[in-house]
Design a protein around this motif. Structure first.
Motif, PDB file in Angstrom:
ATOM      1  N   ILE A   1      -9.235 105.643  47.519  1.00  0.00           N
ATOM      2  CA  ILE A   1      -8.694 104.287  47.357  1.00  0.00           C
ATOM      3  C   ILE A   1      -7.973 103.864  48.635  1.00  0.00           C
ATOM      4  O   ILE A   1      -8.129 102.739  49.114  1.00  0.00           O
ATOM      5  N   TYR A   2      -7.186 104.823  49.201  1.00  0.00           N
ATOM      6  CA  TYR A   2      -6.415 104.470  50.398  1.00  0.00           C
ATOM      7  C   TYR A   2      -7.341 104.039  51.526  1.00  0.00           C
ATOM      8  O   TYR A   2      -7.107 103.010  52.174  1.00  0.00           O
ATOM      9  N   PHE A   3      -8.418 104.809  51.722  1.00  0.00           N
ATOM     10  CA  PHE A   3      -9.290 104.444  52.840  1.00  0.00           C
ATOM     11  C   PHE A   3     -10.079 103.185  52.543  1.00  0.00           C
ATOM     12  O   PHE A   3     -10.271 102.352  53.432  1.00  0.00           O
ATOM     13  N   ALA A   4     -10.518 103.034  51.284  1.00  0.00           N
ATOM     14  CA  ALA A   4     -11.245 101.807  50.943  1.00  0.00           C
ATOM     15  C   ALA A   4     -10.363 100.593  51.163  1.00  0.00           C
ATOM     16  O   ALA A   4     -10.821  99.559  51.665  1.00  0.00           O
ATOM     17  N   LEU A   5      -9.075 100.728  50.813  1.00  0.00           N
ATOM     18  CA  LEU A   5      -8.185  99.569  50.954  1.00  0.00           C
ATOM     19  C   LEU A   5      -7.780  99.358  52.408  1.00  0.00           C
ATOM     20  O   LEU A   5      -7.896  98.256  52.940  1.00  0.00           O
ATOM     21  N   SER A   6      -7.307 100.443  53.057  1.00  0.00           N
ATOM     22  CA  SER A   6      -6.714 100.222  54.372  1.00  0.00           C
ATOM     23  C   SER A   6      -7.776  99.999  55.444  1.00  0.00           C
ATOM     24  O   SER A   6      -7.512  99.325  56.430  1.00  0.00           O
ATOM     25  N   ARG A   7      -8.990 100.572  55.271  1.00  0.00           N
ATOM     26  CA  ARG A   7     -10.003 100.405  56.309  1.00  0.00           C
ATOM     27  C   ARG A   7     -10.846  99.156  56.099  1.00  0.00           C
ATOM     28  O   ARG A   7     -11.262  98.505  57.039  1.00  0.00           O
ATOM     29  N   ILE A   8     -11.124  98.822  54.834  1.00  0.00           N
ATOM     30  CA  ILE A   8     -12.049  97.715  54.594  1.00  0.00           C
ATOM     31  C   ILE A   8     -11.336  96.502  53.999  1.00  0.00           C
ATOM     32  O   ILE A   8     -11.355  95.417  54.565  1.00  0.00           O
ATOM     33  N   ALA A   9     -10.679  96.723  52.859  1.00  0.00           N
ATOM     34  CA  ALA A   9     -10.240  95.566  52.077  1.00  0.00           C
ATOM     35  C   ALA A   9      -9.087  94.827  52.748  1.00  0.00           C
ATOM     36  O   ALA A   9      -9.118  93.603  52.855  1.00  0.00           O
ATOM     37  N   ILE A  10      -8.063  95.569  53.200  1.00  0.00           N
ATOM     38  CA  ILE A  10      -6.869  94.885  53.698  1.00  0.00           C
ATOM     39  C   ILE A  10      -7.155  94.101  54.985  1.00  0.00           C
ATOM     40  O   ILE A  10      -6.768  92.932  55.084  1.00  0.00           O
ATOM     41  N   PRO A  11      -7.858  94.705  55.997  1.00  0.00           N
ATOM     42  CA  PRO A  11      -8.167  93.884  57.173  1.00  0.00           C
ATOM     43  C   PRO A  11      -8.984  92.644  56.812  1.00  0.00           C
ATOM     44  O   PRO A  11      -8.727  91.555  57.325  1.00  0.00           O
ATOM     45  N   ARG A  12      -9.925  92.855  55.884  1.00  0.00           N
ATOM     46  CA  ARG A  12     -10.788  91.733  55.515  1.00  0.00           C
ATOM     47  C   ARG A  12      -9.983  90.616  54.869  1.00  0.00           C
ATOM     48  O   ARG A  12     -10.074  89.454  55.276  1.00  0.00           O
ATOM     49  N   ILE A  13      -9.160  90.999  53.886  1.00  0.00           N
ATOM     50  CA  ILE A  13      -8.418  89.966  53.158  1.00  0.00           C
ATOM     51  C   ILE A  13      -7.385  89.311  54.065  1.00  0.00           C
ATOM     52  O   ILE A  13      -7.207  88.084  54.043  1.00  0.00           O
ATOM     53  N   SER A  14      -6.716  90.121  54.914  1.00  0.00           N
ATOM     54  CA  SER A  14      -5.714  89.492  55.776  1.00  0.00           C
ATOM     55  C   SER A  14      -6.388  88.564  56.778  1.00  0.00           C
ATOM     56  O   SER A  14      -5.847  87.497  57.100  1.00  0.00           O
ATOM     57  N   ALA A  15      -7.609  88.960  57.239  1.00  0.00           N
ATOM     58  CA  ALA A  15      -8.339  88.065  58.145  1.00  0.00           C
ATOM     59  C   ALA A  15      -8.682  86.763  57.440  1.00  0.00           C
ATOM     60  O   ALA A  15      -8.511  85.676  57.999  1.00  0.00           O
ATOM     61  N   VAL A  16      -9.143  86.898  56.196  1.00  0.00           N
ATOM     62  CA  VAL A  16      -9.514  85.687  55.451  1.00  0.00           C
ATOM     63  C   VAL A  16      -8.292  84.808  55.241  1.00  0.00           C
ATOM     64  O   VAL A  16      -8.344  83.585  55.435  1.00  0.00           O
ATOM     65  N   LEU A  17      -7.165  85.432  54.890  1.00  0.00           N
ATOM     66  CA  LEU A  17      -5.950  84.647  54.638  1.00  0.00           C
ATOM     67  C   LEU A  17      -5.482  83.965  55.920  1.00  0.00           C
ATOM     68  O   LEU A  17      -5.120  82.791  55.911  1.00  0.00           O
TER      69      LEU A  17
END
Lengths: 78, 185, 251
Positions: free
Chosen positions: B48-64
């Motif tokens: 979960i940590y890698f899925a979130l910190s490597r993929i999801a969080i950069p993506r969502i913060s970029a979108v935001l």
């Protein structure tokens, strides 16, 4: 026969520990009620204190959960 | 509460059986399953940590961030358009005021022109009328003079005739003088 | 786990805790550390759900979000704001860590509420590992960031000098009790809710009171939906509070 008496003690103890859950309910009610009273006095400050409310409820409820756990341990684990 | 006591007894029996079966009554305290749970929990958390910190969080913060940027830009553009619209409205109002002023000026000019022309025409008409009036008066005076002469001649003739008809001998000079005196009188 | 209340002769038999038994998913052998159990299955399902929500849901990177992406963004924003407000601006670098804990606890709680499911967060082993992870992180970060000044957390400088050693002992005890209460609060809440539902389910075997029992299960289920969310929130916000202590140990 003595095992039965031990069991009797277990169940009585479990029942007594269960009272703690009710006490925790009183505590949670106090927290929520006082929050509501404060929120009605000063509604603008209420939104910023919801986190504190949940922390307070969690602390109060945790102790009730402990007593519930004691009851469960007496019933099933001892 | 007969059923209550029996159920409690059964529960106790079951608890005893469970305790015999797994070593402890509560599955939570069955330590033989702890390594398994802890191992799989750590695997889960790492995934979960890698899925979130490597993929999801950069993506969502970029979108935001992109959305925030887009919104800011759009708001700026809207502000600009609003100012443009306000400027256009001001220009329109100014043009309207100018046009009104121009129109009233033109109206005033036209009025003045017409007035001037009118005055000239009036003067001309007045002059023509007074000329005509003078001519007419002259003609009337001539006619009157003509008429007086004729009347004098007729009166002399008539007086001469009347005198001769009376048997007298008309003295032309006396008759004329008498007629003239009568005409004046 | 099906309802374990089955008639045995005259009375009812309750096995409210049988739903928490960890057992191998395939075969019937002993449970080694690598055995794939029902706990493994439901942890994997929570991973799948989180990945579906955050990774698949946001794969469009849309400025105007789809429904799934907007849920993911809401949770992201909520957690981000919580970390920022409670733990402070410099705690933002722990945001992925906090979000991981929050998401795992939230999804495990809610997946555990599905009928026939297995609640991984009802196990002390799981919650204790989560709480110990937080405890160790907070302690290590506290000492690395502040050095010996981190011990100022226990030395209440605003109290009278005579009281300070007593307060220090109390603070020290309360500091080391944190992981215990942190883990038992979560595990106990989830276990209590599931056990209570199972007890009511046991009563449903008696025809006369079964309507009441079914109604009570529904009501408790609604309560448990609330508890699952609130406990995940509380677990996370307490993590943030402890992080704040580690980063700013002054009282």
């Amino acid at each position: 026969m003595e095992g039965d008496i031990a069991q009797l003690g277990q169940f009585i103890g479990a029942g007594l520990a269960g009272i703690g859950s009710g006490a925790a309910a009183i505590g949670v009610g106090h927290v929520a009620g006082n929050y509501l009273a404060g929120a009605l006095r000063n509604p603008s400050a209420a939104a910023s204190q919801t986190a504190t409310l949940f922390i307070g409820i969690a602390f109060a409820e945790a102790l009730g959960i402990f007593s519930f756990l004691v009851a469960l341990l007496l019933m099933f684990a001892v | 509460m007969a059923s209550g006591t029996t159920s409690v007894e059964h529960a106790a029996d079951a608890a005893a059986h469970g305790a015999e079966a797994s070593g402890a009554g509560m599955p939570q305290l069955d330590f033989s399953t702890f390594p398994n749970q802890i191992f799989w929990l750590l695997v889960t958390l790492v995934v979960i940590y890698f899925a979130l910190s490597r993929i999801a969080i950069p993506r969502i913060s970029a979108v935001l961030a992109e959305r925030a940027g887009t919104i800011t830009n759009d708001i700026a553009a809207a502000e600009e358009l609003k100012q443009k619209a306000e400027a256009a409205e001001a220009a329109y109002q100014k043009a309207l005021v100018d046009a009104r002023a121009e129109a009233s000026r033109i109206v005033a000019e036209a009025k003045a022109e017409i007035q001037a022309e009118l005055d000239i025409e009036l003067k001309k008409a007045d002059a023509a009328i007074s000329a005509k009036t003078a001519e007419s008066e002259k003609a009337i005076a001539e006619i009157r003079a003509g008429a007086v002469k004729s009347v004098t001649a007729v009166a002399k003739d008539a007086a001469k005739e009347i005198v001769s008809a009376m048997g007298g001998k008309a003295d032309a000079k006396a008759v004329t003088a008498a007629v003239t005196a009568r005409m004046k009188g | 786990m099906a309802t374990e209340a089955h008639e045995e002769g005259t009375g009812l038999v309750f096995h409210p805790l049988d739903q928490f038994i960890v057992k191998p998913l395939f075969g019937d052998g002993p449970i080694h550390w690598y055995t794939i159990t029902n706990a493994t299955l439901w942890m994997a399902l929570s991973v799948v759900a989180i990945v579906a929500l955050f990774v698949l849901g946001s794969r469009g990177r849309a400025i105007i979000p789809t429904r799934t992406q907007s849920i993911g963004e809401l949770i992201y924003g909520f957690t981000y704001k919580m970390v920022e407000d409670v733990a402070g601006k410099d705690a933002i670098k722990f945001f992925p860590y906090v979000l991981t804990l929050f998401m795992f606890v939230l999804f495990s709680n809610y997946l555990g509420l599905l009928p026939m499911s297995f609640a991984t967060t009802s196990h002390i082993a799981v919650t204790a590992v989560l709480a110990m992870a937080v405890f160790l992180t907070v302690t290590i970060v506290g000492f690395v960031k502040n050095g010996s000044k981190f011990l100022g957390l226990f030395w209440v400088s605003s109290a009278p000098l005579a009281l300070r050693p007593i307060l220090a002992v109390i603070e020290l005890i309360s500091y080391f009790v944190r992981p215990v209460s942190h883990s038992i609060r979560l595990g106990g809440n989830i276990m209590a809710g599931h056990a209570v539902m199972k007890v009511f389910a046991g009563f449903a075997a008696v025809a006369v009171i079964s309507p009441v029992s079914v109604g009570a299960i529904s009501a408790i289920y609604g309560l448990e939906m609330l508890v699952a969310g609130v406990q995940a929130y509380v677990f996370t916000i307490l993590t943030c509070v402890y992080l704040k202590d580690a980063l700013h140990p002054g009282h």
